[in-house]
Each structure stands twice: as structure tokens, then as C-alpha cells.
Motif scaffolding. Structure first.
Motif, mmCIF file in Angstrom:
data_model
loop_
_atom_site.group_PDB
_atom_site.id
_atom_site.type_symbol
_atom_site.label_atom_id
_atom_site.label_comp_id
_atom_site.label_asym_id
_atom_site.label_seq_id
_atom_site.Cartn_x
_atom_site.Cartn_y
_atom_site.Cartn_z
ATOM 1 N N LEU A 285 0.819 -1.209 0.000
ATOM 2 C CA LEU A 285 0.000 0.000 0.000
ATOM 3 C C LEU A 285 0.854 1.260 0.000
ATOM 4 C CD1 LEU A 285 -2.692 1.491 0.205
ATOM 5 C CD2 LEU A 285 -2.600 1.154 2.699
ATOM 6 N N VAL A 286 1.860 1.320 0.874
ATOM 7 C CA VAL A 286 2.687 2.522 0.947
ATOM 8 C C VAL A 286 3.464 2.720 -0.357
ATOM 9 C CG1 VAL A 286 4.742 1.431 1.969
ATOM 10 C CG2 VAL A 286 4.260 3.836 2.435
ATOM 11 N N PHE A 287 3.858 1.624 -0.990
ATOM 12 C CA PHE A 287 4.575 1.689 -2.273
ATOM 13 C C PHE A 287 3.659 2.251 -3.368
ATOM 14 C CE2 PHE A 287 6.055 -0.383 -6.251
ATOM 15 C CZ PHE A 287 7.335 0.149 -6.300
ATOM 16 N N ILE A 288 2.421 1.782 -3.412
ATOM 17 C CA ILE A 288 1.459 2.260 -4.407
ATOM 18 C C ILE A 288 1.145 3.739 -4.200
ATOM 19 C CG2 ILE A 288 -0.940 2.074 -5.206
ATOM 20 C CD1 ILE A 288 -0.750 -0.940 -4.655
ATOM 21 N N LYS A 289 0.943 4.121 -2.938
ATOM 22 C CA LYS A 289 0.645 5.522 -2.637
ATOM 23 C C LYS A 289 1.818 6.432 -3.000
ATOM 24 C CE LYS A 289 -1.659 6.404 1.227
ATOM 25 N NZ LYS A 289 -2.055 6.348 2.658
ATOM 26 N N ALA A 290 3.027 5.895 -2.899
ATOM 27 C CA ALA A 290 4.216 6.660 -3.282
ATOM 28 C C ALA A 290 4.291 6.836 -4.796
ATOM 29 C CB ALA A 290 5.475 5.971 -2.770
ATOM 30 N N ILE A 291 3.913 5.802 -5.536
ATOM 31 C CA ILE A 291 3.877 5.897 -7.001
ATOM 32 C C ILE A 291 2.885 6.968 -7.438
ATOM 33 C CG2 ILE A 291 3.200 4.703 -9.129
ATOM 34 C CD1 ILE A 291 4.255 2.112 -7.897
ATOM 35 N N LEU A 292 1.676 6.896 -6.881
ATOM 36 C CA LEU A 292 0.638 7.860 -7.239
ATOM 37 C C LEU A 292 1.049 9.286 -6.878
ATOM 38 C CD1 LEU A 292 -2.516 5.859 -6.064
ATOM 39 C CD2 LEU A 292 -1.690 6.177 -8.410
ATOM 40 N N CYS A 293 1.703 9.424 -5.732
ATOM 41 C CA CYS A 293 2.160 10.745 -5.299
ATOM 42 C C CYS A 293 3.115 11.353 -6.306
ATOM 43 C CB CYS A 293 2.855 10.634 -3.936
ATOM 44 S SG CYS A 293 3.771 12.133 -3.488
ATOM 45 N N ASN A 294 4.170 10.648 -6.637
ATOM 46 C CA ASN A 294 5.198 11.273 -7.463
ATOM 47 C C ASN A 294 4.845 11.338 -8.936
ATOM 48 O OD1 ASN A 294 7.544 12.676 -6.756
ATOM 49 N ND2 ASN A 294 8.796 11.237 -7.923
ATOM 50 N N TRP A 295 3.835 10.580 -9.339
ATOM 51 C CA TRP A 295 3.296 10.770 -10.677
ATOM 52 C C TRP A 295 2.816 12.213 -10.799
ATOM 53 C CZ3 TRP A 295 -0.647 6.739 -13.012
ATOM 54 C CH2 TRP A 295 -0.868 7.032 -14.355
ATOM 55 N N MET A 296 2.158 12.699 -9.741
ATOM 56 C CA MET A 296 1.643 14.065 -9.733
ATOM 57 C C MET A 296 2.749 15.093 -9.461
ATOM 58 S SD MET A 296 -1.595 14.302 -10.481
ATOM 59 C CE MET A 296 -1.142 13.140 -11.781
ATOM 60 N N VAL A 297 3.648 14.785 -8.534
ATOM 61 C CA VAL A 297 4.712 15.741 -8.193
ATOM 62 C C VAL A 297 5.590 16.033 -9.407
ATOM 63 C CG1 VAL A 297 6.796 16.115 -6.814
ATOM 64 C CG2 VAL A 297 4.750 15.165 -5.741
ATOM 65 N N THR A 298 6.007 14.999 -10.103
ATOM 66 C CA THR A 298 6.842 15.204 -11.289
ATOM 67 C C THR A 298 6.049 15.857 -12.413
ATOM 68 O OG1 THR A 298 6.393 12.874 -11.874
ATOM 69 C CG2 THR A 298 8.515 13.368 -10.844
#
Length: 278
Positions: free
Chosen positions: A161-174
Motif C-alpha cells: 500500500l505505501v509503495f502504491i501511494k508513493a507511485i501515485l504521489c510522485n506521478w503528480m509531483v513530477t
């Protein structure tokens, strides 16, 4: 025209990635310190808005101020460069070793900057340790535990879960980094980059640099989180997830989508310049 076309944005991304990979170690660390501290400032500002209004979206609307400062000042945010330097490597404008060196030194800078702000902020919000009842202090403790022990209780599912949430986060940040390149004006850059940053923060996704401040700050205030809890159940998987989200979903996919148009775009620019000279 203020708007910059996608094919030109790709060229800018590659140039920016190359430039960042070629910074000196001192520049990487200093820019990383400033970037980490400024993002920590923005985080506590967002938490202040949430505690004052009891509206989570209020914090998300305000949080992008830190990201805007970092981008406009040309400071380092490792999560942002996750989408840029890999493209420079693909184009053979830099090397894998330079990319990893940049990430390592900038992360070190972030940790220093976030730690400095965490110490000062904790002393401020608790009135030099005499008032532990401040809502913001309690919030930092709760968030610190939720971002570590909350995932730990879930076991393997928590790690995924934390890995998936990190992917979704940085998709937007970048995407915020790239959106800033779509405009030539300061106002246009601010508006463009504000949108994806608001999107990630409002949904509670995991950002590595934000966590470099929030979790240690909570630990300093008494959160029942160990150093192992911090790194195993959050920092390491979040860094990895942020890299995947930035490098793959923003960097590489945008690169593949725009690469066929790069040469024609560059040629068009060259032709226009030639026509102007004649």
C-alpha cells in the motif's frame, strides 16, 4: 506566445536533467538542504490550515507554495528529478553513476534541511518543550505513527500500500515539474504547477521529502516510532515508489509519447531562426 509545446518541453526536461546531474556535490547538498526545509515549511503551513479550519482540502490548497518556491528558485527536490535525470541518461547526456550520485547527495541535503526545521519547529510549537498540548504537536505525532506503525500493522499489505501511494504521489509531483515548463511566464508556471501538487496532497499520498520532516518531527515530540520503523515501513518503500512514479509514469511515458516529434520541432525552430536572419 506564453505556452510551450510538449515537444519543446521534452527538450527542456532532458536539458534540465543533464544540468542537475552535472552539479557539484556542494551545490547538490546546499540546494537539497534548502529544498527540504522549504517543503517542510509548506507542510506545517498546510497542517496549520487543517487544524484551524478542520478542512483537509484547505491544507492541500496551500501546500503547493513550497513547491513553487523550490522550482522558481532552481533548488533541488529529488522527487522532481526522478522524472528528469533518467531521460538525460536515456539520451546519453549523462551517466547512471552521475544520476545516482545526484540522488544520494540531494537526499542527504533533504535530511539535513528537514532535521533543522523539525528541531526549530518542534521547539516553537511546544514553546521550548513546555506545552505538549498544542494541536499541531499532537497532529505531527499522529501523522508520524500513521505513516509507519499504521502500515506495519498491515504487514505485507501495508508495504504494498505505501509503495502504491508513493507511485501515485510522485506521478503528480513530477507532473508539477513538467507543468512548470509549459509556460514562459512566472504566473503561468505557478498556476500550472499548483494543480498536480494540490491533487497529490489532498488525497494523502506518500511523498518521501515530506516524510523526511513529518516522521522525525513526530519522533522528536514523542511518537512511538523507531528509526527502523521510519526507514523500513515508510522512507525506503516511499523513495522507491516515488522513483517509479516519477521515472516511469511521467518521465519515460512522456518521453515515448513525444520523442517522435522532437526532431521535427527542433527543425521547425531552426527554420524559423534562419528565416528571421534572412
Amino acid at each position: 506566445m506564453d505556452y510551450v509545446k510538449p515537444a519543446e518541453i521534452l527538450d527542456t526536461m532532458i536539458e534540465s536533467g543533464t544540468s542537475k546531474a552535472n552539479l557539484s556535490v556542494l551545490q547538490m547538498i546546499i540546494r537539497g538542504i534548502l529544498g527540504g526545509a522549504i517543503l517542510a515549511f509548506a507542510t506545517t503551513l498546510a497542517y496549520t490550515a487543517v487544524t484551524q479550519t478542520s478542512i483537509g482540502l484547505a491544507g492541500a490548497i496551500i501546500f503547493p507554495v513550497g513547491f513553487v518556491m523550490i522550482v522558481l528558485l532552481g533548488l533541488e527536490l529529488v522527487t522532481g528529478t526522478f522524472a528528469l535525470i533518467p531521460l538525460a541518461v536515456l539520451e546519453r547526456q549523462t551517466t547512471m553513476s552521475r544520476m545516482l550520485a545526484n540522488y544520494g547527495w540531494v537526499i542527504l541535503g533533504h535530511l539535513i534541511g528537514c532535521a533543522i526545521y523539525a528541531v526549530f519547529y518542534d521547539l516553537t510549537v511546544t514553546k521550548m518543550g513546555t506545552d505538549m498540548e498544542n494541536p499541531l504537536a499532537k497532529m505531527l505525532i499522529q501523522v508520524s505513527e500513521a505513516k509507519t506503525l499504521g502500515y506495519q500493522k498491515m504487514g505485507l499489505s501495508g508495504m504494498i500500500l505505501v509503495f502504491i501511494k508513493a507511485i501515485l504521489c510522485n506521478w503528480m509531483v513530477t507532473l508539477g515539474v513538467v507543468m512548470a515548463m509549459t509556460s514562459k511566464s512566472t504566473a503561468g508556471k505557478i498556476i500550472a504547477m499548483w494543480l498536480p501538487i494540490l491533487t497529490f496532497f489532498a488525497q494523502g499520498f506518500e511523498h518521501a521529502v515530506v516524510n523526511m520532516f513529518v516522521i522525525p518531527a513526530g519522533m522528536m515530540l514523542g511518537a512511538k516510532v523507531s528509526m527502523a520503523d521510519w526507514w523500513l515501513w515508510n522512507q525506503i518503500p516511499v523513495l522507491l515508489g516515488n522513483f517509479v512514479g516519477g521515472a516511469l509514469f511521467t518521465g519515460i511515458l512522456f518521453y515515448l509519447g513525444q520523442k517522435p516529434f522532437r526532431r521535427s520541432a527542433s527543425s521547425t525552430i531552426a527554420v524559423k531562426q534562419g528565416q528571421q536572419k534572412t
